[in-house]
Design an enzyme around this catalytic site. Sequence first.
Site, PDB file in Angstrom:
ATOM      1  N   ASN A 107      44.581  47.651  47.219  1.00 38.29           N
ATOM      2  CA  ASN A 107      45.566  47.180  46.028  1.00 38.29           C
ATOM      3  C   ASN A 107      46.642  48.271  46.130  1.00 38.29           C
ATOM      4  O   ASN A 107      46.900  49.241  46.726  1.00 38.29           O
ATOM      5  CB  ASN A 107      44.772  47.757  44.746  1.00 38.29           C
ATOM      6  CG  ASN A 107      44.025  49.286  44.672  1.00 38.29           C
ATOM      7  OD1 ASN A 107      43.700  49.830  45.808  1.00 38.29           O
ATOM      8  ND2 ASN A 107      44.018  49.749  43.775  1.00 38.29           N
ATOM      9  N   ILE A 108      47.942  47.668  45.685  1.00 37.54           N
ATOM     10  CA  ILE A 108      48.856  48.152  45.764  1.00 37.54           C
ATOM     11  C   ILE A 108      49.632  48.193  44.243  1.00 37.54           C
ATOM     12  O   ILE A 108      50.061  47.300  43.606  1.00 37.54           O
ATOM     13  CB  ILE A 108      50.134  47.413  46.580  1.00 37.54           C
ATOM     14  CG1 ILE A 108      49.307  47.166  47.919  1.00 37.54           C
ATOM     15  CG2 ILE A 108      51.643  47.874  46.396  1.00 37.54           C
ATOM     16  CD1 ILE A 108      50.001  46.294  49.111  1.00 37.54           C
ATOM     17  N   GLU A 109      49.905  49.344  43.774  1.00 39.98           N
ATOM     18  CA  GLU A 109      50.364  49.720  42.333  1.00 39.98           C
ATOM     19  C   GLU A 109      51.861  50.108  42.350  1.00 39.98           C
ATOM     20  O   GLU A 109      52.462  50.347  43.527  1.00 39.98           O
ATOM     21  CB  GLU A 109      49.522  50.543  41.853  1.00 39.98           C
ATOM     22  CG  GLU A 109      48.096  50.514  41.539  1.00 39.98           C
ATOM     23  CD  GLU A 109      47.276  51.453  40.934  1.00 39.98           C
ATOM     24  OE1 GLU A 109      47.877  52.517  40.615  1.00 39.98           O
ATOM     25  OE2 GLU A 109      46.206  51.203  40.781  1.00 39.98           O
ATOM     26  N   GLU A 143      41.902  42.323  47.015  1.00 43.12           N
ATOM     27  CA  GLU A 143      41.472  40.963  47.139  1.00 43.12           C
ATOM     28  C   GLU A 143      42.610  40.110  47.730  1.00 43.12           C
ATOM     29  O   GLU A 143      42.628  39.227  48.426  1.00 43.12           O
ATOM     30  CB  GLU A 143      40.616  40.474  46.166  1.00 43.12           C
ATOM     31  CG  GLU A 143      39.351  41.077  45.981  1.00 43.12           C
ATOM     32  CD  GLU A 143      39.578  42.315  45.023  1.00 43.12           C
ATOM     33  OE1 GLU A 143      40.426  42.836  44.905  1.00 43.12           O
ATOM     34  OE2 GLU A 143      38.472  42.547  44.316  1.00 43.12           O
ATOM     35  N   CYS A 145      45.919  43.360  43.412  1.00 40.52           N
ATOM     36  CA  CYS A 145      44.543  43.682  43.964  1.00 40.52           C
ATOM     37  C   CYS A 145      44.409  43.710  45.493  1.00 40.52           C
ATOM     38  O   CYS A 145      45.138  42.856  46.053  1.00 40.52           O
ATOM     39  CB  CYS A 145      43.570  42.784  43.131  1.00 40.52           C
ATOM     40  SG  CYS A 145      43.589  42.883  41.567  1.00 40.52           S
ATOM     41  N   CYS A 182      42.074  37.182  40.985  1.00 39.46           N
ATOM     42  CA  CYS A 182      41.380  37.143  42.133  1.00 39.46           C
ATOM     43  C   CYS A 182      40.408  36.202  42.145  1.00 39.46           C
ATOM     44  O   CYS A 182      40.399  35.201  43.300  1.00 39.46           O
ATOM     45  CB  CYS A 182      40.976  38.618  42.766  1.00 39.46           C
ATOM     46  SG  CYS A 182      42.272  39.518  42.986  1.00 39.46           S
ATOM     47  N   CYS A 201      38.506  40.795  39.865  1.00 37.81           N
ATOM     48  CA  CYS A 201      39.114  40.332  38.813  1.00 37.81           C
ATOM     49  C   CYS A 201      39.264  38.862  38.616  1.00 37.81           C
ATOM     50  O   CYS A 201      39.125  37.984  39.633  1.00 37.81           O
ATOM     51  CB  CYS A 201      40.406  41.225  38.389  1.00 37.81           C
ATOM     52  SG  CYS A 201      41.804  40.410  39.199  1.00 37.81           S
TER      53      CYS A 201
HETATM   54  N1  THU Z   1      41.818  46.216  41.505  1.00 36.56           N
HETATM   55  C1  THU Z   1      41.402  45.611  42.785  1.00 36.56           C
HETATM   56  O1  THU Z   1      42.158  45.799  43.893  1.00 36.56           O
HETATM   57  N2  THU Z   1      40.666  44.741  42.772  1.00 36.56           N
HETATM   58  C2  THU Z   1      40.042  44.199  41.646  1.00 36.56           C
HETATM   59  O2  THU Z   1      39.228  43.230  41.617  1.00 36.56           O
HETATM   60  C3  THU Z   1      39.987  45.090  40.158  1.00 36.56           C
HETATM   61  C4  THU Z   1      41.208  45.858  40.170  1.00 36.56           C
HETATM   62  C5  THU Z   1      42.829  47.512  41.291  1.00 36.56           C
HETATM   63  C6  THU Z   1      43.896  46.865  40.616  1.00 36.56           C
HETATM   64  C7  THU Z   1      44.613  48.437  40.081  1.00 36.56           C
HETATM   65  O3  THU Z   1      45.385  48.589  41.170  1.00 36.56           O
HETATM   66  C8  THU Z   1      43.175  49.194  40.067  1.00 36.56           C
HETATM   67  O4  THU Z   1      42.509  48.449  40.873  1.00 36.56           O
HETATM   68  C9  THU Z   1      42.800  49.484  38.837  1.00 36.56           C
HETATM   69  O5  THU Z   1      42.540  48.337  37.908  1.00 36.56           O
END
Ligand code: THU
Length: 131
Positions: free
Chosen positions: A43-45, A56, A54, A90, A87
């Site tokens: 995941n990259i915020e 995935e 996400c 995804c 999620c």
């Molecule tokens: N996140 C994912 O990488 N995959 C998911 O299926 C659910 C959420 C990440 C997004 C965000 O960076 C962190 O988890 C919290 O939601």
Amino acid sequence: MDALLAAARKGWENAVAGYSGFRVGAGLRAVVNGAPAIFSGCNIENATYGLTICAERVALFKALSEGAREFTDMIIYTTASEVTPPCGACRQLLWEFCGDIPVTARTAGGAEKTWRMAELLPHAFDRNSLA
Ligand code: THU
């Protein structure tokens, strides 16, 4: 250790999750030009939050950009106490590009659950809906 799980753990290590603190790694197995290939994702915020992507989808887009069009399975890895399924966004993209593959969610503690994509996204809207 299984190569797909190793890729998901590598993704977890590389997660850019400074806002939520929730790191996610994904490993996606594909066939590229007839040969097996594994792609990792994390995941990259970012400061806008909403542009976060996400793990995935990062794994999926890496694979698509390298020419992969055939997919066999995915592992999602976290250190959460419960397994974390993908999620909704995804699910839509995994369904459209990977079809009914098995997706396994796994925790550092060893909890594990596997679903088929058709279970995770029943009654999907996809290219057949546009026909
Ligand atoms: N996140 C994912 O990488 N995959 C998911 O299926 C659910 C959420 C990440 C997004 C965000 O960076 C962190 O988890 C919290 O939601």
